[in-house]
Write a protein that holds these residues in place. Structure first.
Motif, PDB file in Angstrom:
ATOM      1  N   VAL A 454       0.851  -1.189   0.000  1.00 51.42           N
ATOM      2  CA  VAL A 454       0.000   0.000   0.000  1.00 51.42           C
ATOM      3  C   VAL A 454       0.887   1.238   0.000  1.00 51.42           C
ATOM      4  O   VAL A 454       1.846   1.339   0.775  1.00 51.42           O
ATOM      5  CB  VAL A 454      -0.934   0.022   1.225  1.00 51.42           C
ATOM      6  N   SER A 455       0.562   2.193  -0.871  1.00 48.75           N
ATOM      7  CA  SER A 455       1.264   3.477  -0.912  1.00 48.75           C
ATOM      8  C   SER A 455       0.399   4.542  -0.248  1.00 48.75           C
ATOM      9  O   SER A 455      -0.808   4.626  -0.499  1.00 48.75           O
ATOM     10  CB  SER A 455       1.558   3.885  -2.355  1.00 48.75           C
ATOM     11  N   TYR A 472      -4.298  12.932   2.910  1.00 48.82           N
ATOM     12  CA  TYR A 472      -3.658  11.629   2.695  1.00 48.82           C
ATOM     13  C   TYR A 472      -4.361  10.909   1.555  1.00 48.82           C
ATOM     14  O   TYR A 472      -5.597  10.929   1.466  1.00 48.82           O
ATOM     15  CB  TYR A 472      -3.760  10.769   3.958  1.00 48.82           C
ATOM     16  N   ILE A 473      -3.571  10.241   0.700  1.00 52.22           N
ATOM     17  CA  ILE A 473      -4.133   9.436  -0.385  1.00 52.22           C
ATOM     18  C   ILE A 473      -3.459   8.068  -0.360  1.00 52.22           C
ATOM     19  O   ILE A 473      -2.227   7.972  -0.432  1.00 52.22           O
ATOM     20  CB  ILE A 473      -3.919  10.099  -1.762  1.00 52.22           C
ATOM     21  N   ALA A 474      -4.292   7.033  -0.242  1.00 54.57           N
ATOM     22  CA  ALA A 474      -3.784   5.656  -0.199  1.00 54.57           C
ATOM     23  C   ALA A 474      -4.308   4.882  -1.409  1.00 54.57           C
ATOM     24  O   ALA A 474      -5.449   5.088  -1.844  1.00 54.57           O
ATOM     25  CB  ALA A 474      -4.228   4.962   1.091  1.00 54.57           C
ATOM     26  N   HIS A 475      -3.467   3.989  -1.941  1.00 48.43           N
ATOM     27  CA  HIS A 475      -3.895   3.110  -3.025  1.00 48.43           C
ATOM     28  C   HIS A 475      -2.902   1.952  -3.139  1.00 48.43           C
ATOM     29  O   HIS A 475      -1.890   1.890  -2.423  1.00 48.43           O
ATOM     30  CB  HIS A 475      -4.007   3.867  -4.351  1.00 48.43           C
ATOM     31  N   ASP A 522      -4.448  -4.327  12.897  1.00 50.43           N
ATOM     32  CA  ASP A 522      -3.968  -5.067  11.728  1.00 50.43           C
ATOM     33  C   ASP A 522      -5.105  -5.523  10.832  1.00 50.43           C
ATOM     34  O   ASP A 522      -4.971  -5.542   9.601  1.00 50.43           O
ATOM     35  CB  ASP A 522      -3.147  -6.277  12.178  1.00 50.43           C
ATOM     36  N   SER A 523      -6.222  -5.907  11.436  1.00 43.46           N
ATOM     37  CA  SER A 523      -7.335  -6.403  10.622  1.00 43.46           C
ATOM     38  C   SER A 523      -7.893  -5.294   9.739  1.00 43.46           C
ATOM     39  O   SER A 523      -8.282  -5.537   8.588  1.00 43.46           O
ATOM     40  CB  SER A 523      -8.435  -6.976  11.518  1.00 43.46           C
ATOM     41  N   ALA A 524      -7.941  -4.068  10.269  1.00 42.94           N
ATOM     42  CA  ALA A 524      -8.428  -2.952   9.459  1.00 42.94           C
ATOM     43  C   ALA A 524      -7.485  -2.689   8.292  1.00 42.94           C
ATOM     44  O   ALA A 524      -7.930  -2.430   7.169  1.00 42.94           O
ATOM     45  CB  ALA A 524      -8.568  -1.702  10.320  1.00 42.94           C
ATOM     46  N   LYS A 530      -6.861  -5.488   1.041  1.00 41.39           N
ATOM     47  CA  LYS A 530      -7.639  -6.385   0.192  1.00 41.39           C
ATOM     48  C   LYS A 530      -8.477  -5.585  -0.805  1.00 41.39           C
ATOM     49  O   LYS A 530      -8.607  -5.959  -1.978  1.00 41.39           O
ATOM     50  CB  LYS A 530      -8.536  -7.265   1.060  1.00 41.39           C
ATOM     51  N   MET A 531      -9.078  -4.475  -0.320  1.00 40.57           N
ATOM     52  CA  MET A 531      -9.860  -3.624  -1.216  1.00 40.57           C
ATOM     53  C   MET A 531      -8.985  -3.082  -2.339  1.00 40.57           C
ATOM     54  O   MET A 531      -9.376  -3.083  -3.513  1.00 40.57           O
ATOM     55  CB  MET A 531     -10.480  -2.467  -0.433  1.00 40.57           C
TER      56      MET A 531
END
Length: 695
Positions: A454-455, A472-475, A522-524, A530-531
């Motif tokens: 994940v970035s 913040y931007i995650a992908h 960790d689960s989050a 996964k998404m």
């Protein structure tokens, strides 16, 4: 008297002039800078600096008077219903007579009062309306009203040839209502309703003049008004709005917005001291509305909650208006040594002023005596049993009318008309004080980190001249921005910030600034990962001001007073958070590769409402996901005046015309307005959906 509780309160229980020290943080420094800037703007544009000639003032004063009435919840003025004035008992004293009486300012709003007259009245008398400061006089559970604490003023006036009506306030009268809605009761919906008890007290005073005009003992061409502390403030409201007042001597009831907002004097004042400041006034504009009538400004030199520097500043500014009008002789300043107390030198100054301006007495005349207390509160009691139909204790629910719940729209023409009216109201009365000039939107990279596929990229940007926010931007690792099929902007509240830091903080800590007590989840993170593996989606996150990276800390009281500072600036914290969301939407489009990427907007709880309203002013939002959206501004968020025009279900309908709205709610019933209107107008089903919450 030992069992009688007599509290002379400045306005509220207050420990000092200056605000509680806020723990130093970036958010606290931004907030201090912001309030300084807002105050400077009100000083520049909300006072009297643009008045340079008498003609300027004569042209603008009627406009200002209408604005003031609106900000007090008195535009249009309430219906003048029958006063139902009733005398309940009488007291005879040495040279004076007192009638204990009440009237109804509006049906069910009882104003308890004492009417003082000389023993012998041969001709109509100059008459003083005395409006009380915050003095709580009680024995056990029985309130005798703050009028009893000021009875010595009434006796002095009666012995010196005046009629004098002393009226109780709503908060501390014999029927005890409420002035502390935002101060300590959490009634932030007062802001949304456009309600302030200042307007209620002003109306009670205006109706008192109506009553006095019915009395044969009263010369209705010679009304004066005075009162101290809260009563000083009400003196200005009433004199500004009602030109039947021919001379005024308010005492310790006003100071500058700088004193209130920057120096912290707001912490010493309950809501009755403030208009709903839609037009961002400083207080010299209010005071000047008495001009050119005789005005004496009275204050002590060591008053913590009405500091002399602010009082003198107002006097100088207003004196200039009197000078332009050729009436400088009609303004005076009376300063006595001492703290915020009902002091004899101040009283004598007011007495001398009325002798001159209501009786034409020699300015060099010496008063023969001061005002001295001599009566027990019990003899001034109006009610032996409180009326069962009183509305004093719940008048905040009805005094300023809320917009009636509208029937669902049935035609497109009807919808276009209603939409235009709502948007106009939002722009001109609710969000009118968003920045007129905002800094250029410039992305400043704060870094990029990749962990476990994940970035996460961080950018900083200015939302206004004081607040700098982090986006913040995650992908998925390896994807370019232009490869993303959509980006979903998550508007985080305090709970959302904790979830975000629990998900990302341990892995991307150097990028994530701001206080957090979250435990690594960790689960989050695995769920997010996964998404990202399944979809070419980007998830953006922002905390509006006061949350996460810009959080300001402190006690509950300190946080409350910060919210009230926004109120004095003609805003609310949440209305400025809507602005922050708008700016974030705009800056996202400047991220390289995102200019054409479909944008979703998502929020929970009050942030869902803030996101909803932001969507009404920004283009290019393709979907709104609103979780636990409040069904009314009664629950929040608070925006100035909004409930005068519409509520959240109507705003949601406005949004559904512009973008797809997904509402996560366990109960569809509160959304019937939107459900039926959208169906009647034949919009596509996907434009409006109500889904059960995931949890």
């Amino acid at each position: 008297m030992k069992s009688l509780l007599l509290l002379l309160l400045p306005l509220t229980v207050y420990a000092g002039r200056f605000p509680e020290k806020t723990p130093d943080s970036p958010g606290a420094r931004m907030l201090d800078s912001y309030m300084q800037q807002q105050t400077e703007d009100m000083e520049k544009n909300g006072g009297l600096k643009d008045i340079t000639t008498a003609q300027d003032w004569l042209a603008k004063a009627p406009v200002y008077r209408t604005q003031l009435a609106e900000m007090l919840g008195l535009e249009p003025m309430p219906l003048k219903s029958p006063l139902q004035a009733t005398k309940t008992s009488e007291v005879k004293g040495d040279g004076y007579l007192i009638e204990n009486m009440h009237y109804q300012a509006v049906p069910g709003l009882y104003v308890t009062a004492n009417f003082y007259l000389p023993t012998q009245v041969e001709n109509p008398l100059p008459t003083i309306l005395y409006v009380c400061g915050h003095a709580s006089v009680m024995k056990g559970s029985v309130s005798y009203g703050n009028k009893t604490s000021y009875h010595h003023h009434g006796i002095w006036f009666a012995r010196h040839g005046y009629a004098c009506l002393i009226i109780d306030t709503v908060q501390l009268g014999e029927i005890r209502g409420e002035h502390h809605g935002t101060y300590s009761k959490g009634r932030w919906w007062w802001m949304s309703r456009g309600y302030t008890p200042a307007g209620l007290e002003a109306w009670a005073g205006i109706r008192a003049l109506d009553y006095l005009e019915t009395r044969p003992e009263v010369d209705k061409t010679r009304f004066g008004i005075t009162g101290r502390s809260g009563g000083g403030a009400y003196s200005w409201w009433i004199a500004a709005l009602d030109e039947r007042i021919k001379a005024a001597a308010p005492t310790a009831g006003v100071t500058t917005m700088r004193n209130h907002v920057v120096d912290g004097c707001i912490e010493g004042h309950c809501d009755c001291m403030f208009q709903v400041n839609t037009y961002r006034w400083d207080y010299d504009r209010l005071v000047a509305l008495v001009a050119p009538r005789p005005l004496l400004i009275c204050n002590t030199d060591k008053d913590d909650i009405f500091p002399i520097d602010g009082v003198f500043n107002i006097y100088q500014n207003v004196r200039r208006i009197y000078s332009l009008l050729g009436q400088e002789k009609n303004i005076g300043l009376q300063v006595a040594e001492g703290p915020h107390k009902d002091l004899q030198p101040l009283n004598n100054g007011a007495f001398h002023w009325f002798e001159r301006h209501l009786k034409g007495a020699d300015p060099m005349a010496v008063l023969d005596e001061g005002a001295k207390k001599s009566l027990e509160p019990e003899v001034l009691q109006v009610f032996k049993e409180l009326p069962k139909d009183e509305k004093n204790t719940r008048i905040d629910e009805s005094f300023v009318p809320a917009a009636a719940a509208p029937a669902p729209i049935t035609t497109k023409i009807e919808w276009e008309t209603q939409k235009a009216a709502w948007m106009k109201s939002l722009q001109e009365k609710v969000f009118v004080n968003w920045p007129q000039e905002a800094p250029a939107l410039t992305l400043a990279s704060a870094g990029i980190t990749t962990r476990d596929g994940v970035s996460l990229t961080a950018y900083d940007f200015q939302t206004d001249s004081a607040f700098r926010l982090r986006l913040y931007i995650a992908h998925r690792e390896g994807l370019r921005a232009e490869d993303l099929e959509l980006v979903a902007l998550n508007v985080l509240d305090a709970h959302g910030w904790q979830d975000f830091t629990a998900t990302y903080g341990a892995r991307f800590g150097k990028l994530i600034e701001g206080p957090s007590t979250a435990v690594k989840d960790d689960s989050a993170f695995e769920s997010e990962k996964k998404m990202f593996q399944s979809f070419k989606w980007g998830m953006a996150y922002v905390c509006p001001r006061g949350i996460g990276p810009t959080e300001w800390q402190g006690s509950e009281k300190a946080q409350t007073q910060r919210l009230r500072r926004f109120y004095l600036a003609g805003q609310t914290l949440d209305s400025m958070r809507v602005w922050d969301v708008r700016r974030t939407v705009q800056i996202l489009k400047k991220v390289p590769g995102f200019s054409k990427t479909p944008l979703w907007l998502q929020g929970h709880r009050e942030m869902a409402a803030n996101a909803l309203y932001a969507s009404l002013f920004e283009e290019g939002i393709t979907r709104l996901d609103l979780h636990d959206l409040p069904t009314s501004h009664r629950q929040g968020p608070a925006y100035l005046n909004v409930l005068k025009f519409l509520d959240i279900p109507q705003a949601a309908t406005l949004a559904a015309e512009r973008t797809r709205v997904i509402l996560y709610s366990p109960d569809p019933a509160p959304w019937d307005y939107a459900n039926i209107t959208i169906k009647n107008l034949g919009w596509e089903e996907k434009q409006w959906q109500i889904r059960k919450p995931a949890n």
